[in-house]
Design an enzyme around this catalytic site. Structure first.
Site, PDB file in Angstrom:
ATOM      1  N   LYS A   1      24.286  16.610  61.514  1.00  0.00           N
ATOM      2  CA  LYS A   1      23.404  16.180  62.418  1.00  0.00           C
ATOM      3  C   LYS A   1      22.341  15.716  61.642  1.00  0.00           C
ATOM      4  O   LYS A   1      21.680  14.613  62.175  1.00  0.00           O
ATOM      5  CB  LYS A   1      22.926  17.750  63.354  1.00  0.00           C
ATOM      6  CG  LYS A   1      21.826  17.231  64.247  1.00  0.00           C
ATOM      7  CD  LYS A   1      21.074  18.661  64.745  1.00  0.00           C
ATOM      8  CE  LYS A   1      20.213  19.019  63.921  1.00  0.00           C
ATOM      9  NZ  LYS A   1      19.289  20.304  64.414  1.00  0.00           N
TER      10      LYS A   1
ATOM     11  N   LYS B   1      11.111  15.524  57.386  1.00  0.00           N
ATOM     12  CA  LYS B   1      11.914  16.321  57.391  1.00  0.00           C
ATOM     13  C   LYS B   1      13.367  15.754  57.245  1.00  0.00           C
ATOM     14  O   LYS B   1      14.171  16.107  56.284  1.00  0.00           O
ATOM     15  CB  LYS B   1      12.132  17.351  58.763  1.00  0.00           C
ATOM     16  CG  LYS B   1      13.318  18.197  58.735  1.00  0.00           C
ATOM     17  CD  LYS B   1      13.640  19.312  57.622  1.00  0.00           C
ATOM     18  CE  LYS B   1      14.934  19.998  57.721  1.00  0.00           C
ATOM     19  NZ  LYS B   1      14.975  21.101  56.675  1.00  0.00           N
TER      20      LYS B   1
ATOM     21  N   THR C   1      15.273  20.929  64.000  1.00  0.00           N
ATOM     22  CA  THR C   1      15.337  19.336  63.292  1.00  0.00           C
ATOM     23  C   THR C   1      15.791  18.762  64.517  1.00  0.00           C
ATOM     24  O   THR C   1      17.131  18.516  64.905  1.00  0.00           O
ATOM     25  CB  THR C   1      16.361  19.362  62.007  1.00  0.00           C
ATOM     26  OG1 THR C   1      15.916  20.358  61.280  1.00  0.00           O
ATOM     27  CG2 THR C   1      16.394  18.222  61.453  1.00  0.00           C
TER      28      THR C   1
HETATM   29  P1  NAD Z   1      22.258  28.431  64.731  1.00  0.00           P
HETATM   30  O1  NAD Z   1      23.274  27.749  65.187  1.00  0.00           O
HETATM   31  O2  NAD Z   1      22.440  29.678  63.826  1.00  0.00           O
HETATM   32  O3  NAD Z   1      21.136  29.041  65.731  1.00  0.00           O
HETATM   33  C1  NAD Z   1      20.748  28.474  67.053  1.00  0.00           C
HETATM   34  C2  NAD Z   1      20.672  29.620  68.160  1.00  0.00           C
HETATM   35  O4  NAD Z   1      20.188  28.925  69.374  1.00  0.00           O
HETATM   36  C3  NAD Z   1      22.114  29.995  68.397  1.00  0.00           C
HETATM   37  O5  NAD Z   1      21.771  31.579  68.495  1.00  0.00           O
HETATM   38  C4  NAD Z   1      22.324  29.583  69.878  1.00  0.00           C
HETATM   39  O6  NAD Z   1      22.753  30.504  70.706  1.00  0.00           O
HETATM   40  C5  NAD Z   1      20.878  29.481  70.283  1.00  0.00           C
HETATM   41  N1  NAD Z   1      20.691  28.443  71.547  1.00  0.00           N
HETATM   42  C6  NAD Z   1      21.380  27.416  71.686  1.00  0.00           C
HETATM   43  N2  NAD Z   1      21.231  26.706  72.902  1.00  0.00           N
HETATM   44  C7  NAD Z   1      20.221  27.536  73.322  1.00  0.00           C
HETATM   45  C8  NAD Z   1      19.417  27.402  74.625  1.00  0.00           C
HETATM   46  N3  NAD Z   1      19.610  26.467  75.365  1.00  0.00           N
HETATM   47  N4  NAD Z   1      18.505  28.482  74.984  1.00  0.00           N
HETATM   48  C9  NAD Z   1      18.305  29.628  74.190  1.00  0.00           C
HETATM   49  N5  NAD Z   1      19.101  29.577  72.853  1.00  0.00           N
HETATM   50  C10 NAD Z   1      20.091  28.703  72.546  1.00  0.00           C
HETATM   51  O7  NAD Z   1      21.133  27.425  63.900  1.00  0.00           O
HETATM   52  P2  NAD Z   1      19.894  27.816  62.930  1.00  0.00           P
HETATM   53  O8  NAD Z   1      20.976  27.699  61.614  1.00  0.00           O
HETATM   54  O9  NAD Z   1      19.323  28.907  63.140  1.00  0.00           O
HETATM   55  O10 NAD Z   1      19.136  26.502  63.065  1.00  0.00           O
HETATM   56  C11 NAD Z   1      18.250  26.276  63.694  1.00  0.00           C
HETATM   57  C12 NAD Z   1      17.572  25.066  63.703  1.00  0.00           C
HETATM   58  O11 NAD Z   1      16.665  24.779  62.719  1.00  0.00           O
HETATM   59  C13 NAD Z   1      18.554  23.506  63.871  1.00  0.00           C
HETATM   60  O12 NAD Z   1      17.553  22.704  64.345  1.00  0.00           O
HETATM   61  C14 NAD Z   1      18.495  23.329  62.411  1.00  0.00           C
HETATM   62  O13 NAD Z   1      18.816  22.015  62.119  1.00  0.00           O
HETATM   63  C15 NAD Z   1      17.261  23.848  61.769  1.00  0.00           C
HETATM   64  N6  NAD Z   1      17.147  24.350  60.369  1.00  0.00           N
HETATM   65  C16 NAD Z   1      18.073  25.130  59.886  1.00  0.00           C
HETATM   66  C17 NAD Z   1      17.995  25.694  58.612  1.00  0.00           C
HETATM   67  C18 NAD Z   1      19.099  26.743  58.184  1.00  0.00           C
HETATM   68  O14 NAD Z   1      18.910  26.885  56.796  1.00  0.00           O
HETATM   69  N7  NAD Z   1      20.025  27.192  58.750  1.00  0.00           N
HETATM   70  C19 NAD Z   1      17.112  25.148  57.913  1.00  0.00           C
HETATM   71  C20 NAD Z   1      16.240  24.248  58.274  1.00  0.00           C
HETATM   72  C21 NAD Z   1      16.160  23.876  59.625  1.00  0.00           C
END
Ligand code: NAD
Length: 284
Positions: A233, A164, A89
């Site tokens: 965020k 979104k 997102t």
């Molecule tokens: P999270 O924090 O659990 O995972 C993010 C991952 O990205 C981590 O494992 C981190 O180590 C990795 N990361 C960070 N910088 C990096 C880089 N430069 N290179 C490689 N890896 C890197 O987050 P999440 O909950 O999995 O969410 C991921 C995305 O999806 C976000 O943008 C969030 O807004 C979106 N999202 C999340 C949900 C949810 O329910 N968790 C639902 C819809 C959308």
């Protein structure tokens, strides 16, 4: 072959889904522990990001800076015609810039934010809101169909993020509104367990009352896999989009402010902690 970059709550659930569907992906994360978890879930985990290439690459990253860092390494390494499907997102402006950058490298970049959380990703039932080129979407569609029950092509680059951010601004608002309604009912003598079946059989219902309250708040589990920091965020990005579009917000902006102000819930906590605190009378 598909690659998944970013193996957190969402990315790891996508790996599980793809592996379970007989298409184990390549996976990369900065964190070696996340790479090990993905390997245990069936992914191939190359030594470097530059080796984690595939015709369809799914990004699931926390913020714009992470996507920029990944694209800097990935774009020179990807084959011409490769499609990057970014499920993170982000702001519509940022993703339009990423799409231009990918086009210059001979690749396509789709903004493809998702709804459904880690449970939806693991089950392959996400809703995906796509912005970008229709031909590129068609090339990625067979892989995306494994993860999504709904693939909605909203329009040009950035349109997926607009959809979104509006959705999540509503979710944030519904949760605050439901929390205040439950607090009011409680103070007036009707407990949440008596009120929720009424709301959910009547017109006051929302996903907040139908899903969040029973599944994560009343149950006390708070294990949705979506953090308060990520929801903050999203509301920040939605407010910035409103300012850029010149649209003054009232009710939704006040709900967004409640998410920011309730600092007793840390960014790392489950996002359902914020409405749970409001329901018991917490004020910022
Ligand atoms: P999270 O924090 O659990 O995972 C993010 C991952 O990205 C981590 O494992 C981190 O180590 C990795 N990361 C960070 N910088 C990096 C880089 N430069 N290179 C490689 N890896 C890197 O987050 P999440 O909950 O999995 O969410 C991921 C995305 O999806 C976000 O943008 C969030 O807004 C979106 N999202 C999340 C949900 C949810 O329910 N968790 C639902 C819809 C959308």
């Amino acid at each position: 072959m598909v690659a998944v970059i970013g193996l957190g709550n969402m990315g790891l659930a996508m790996v599980r889904c793809l592996s379970g569907a007989g298409s184990p992906p390549k996976g990369w994360d900065l964190d070696p522990a996340k790479r090990a978890a993905a390997a245990a879930a069936g992914a191939t985990t190359p030594e470097t990001l530059a080796e984690t290439i595939a015709p369809v690459t799914i990004l699931s990253l926390p913020h714009e800076a992470a996507v920029a860092a990944v694209l800097e390494v990935l774009l020179p390494a990807l084959p011409p015609g490769a499609v990057i499907v970014d499920t993170s997102t982000l702001s519509p402006g940022a993703v339009r810039g990423f799409a231009r950058q990918a086009a210059q490298a001979g690749c396509a970049y789709l903004d493809a934010p998702v709804s459904g959380g880690p449970a939806g990703a693991a089950a392959g039932t996400l809703a995906m809101m796509i912005g970008g080129d229709a031909d590129a979407l068609d090339r990625a569609r067979p892989a995306l169909a494994l993860l999504s029950a709904k693939i909605l092509h909203i329009g040009a680059s950035g349109a997926g993020q607009v959809a979104k951010l509006v959705n999540n601004l509503l979710v944030a608002t519904h949760l605050v509104a439901a929390a205040e309604a439950l607090r009011l009912a409680g103070a007036a003598g009707v407990r949440a367990d008596a009120l929720l079946p009424v709301l959910n059989g009547a017109t006051g219902r929302s996903a907040a009352t139908e899903v969040n309250w029973p599944r994560w708040i009343a149950s006390g589990t708070f294990d949705s896999g979506f953090s308060a920091g990520l929801m903050r965020k999203d509301v920040r990005l939605a407010l910035a989009m409103a300012e850029e579009a010149g649209v003054p917000l009232d009710v939704t902006a006040r709900a967004a402010a409640a998410w920011e102000a309730l600092t007793s819930v840390p960014d790392s906590a489950d996002f359902n902690r914020v409405p749970a605190m409001i329901a018991v009378g917490a004020t910022p």
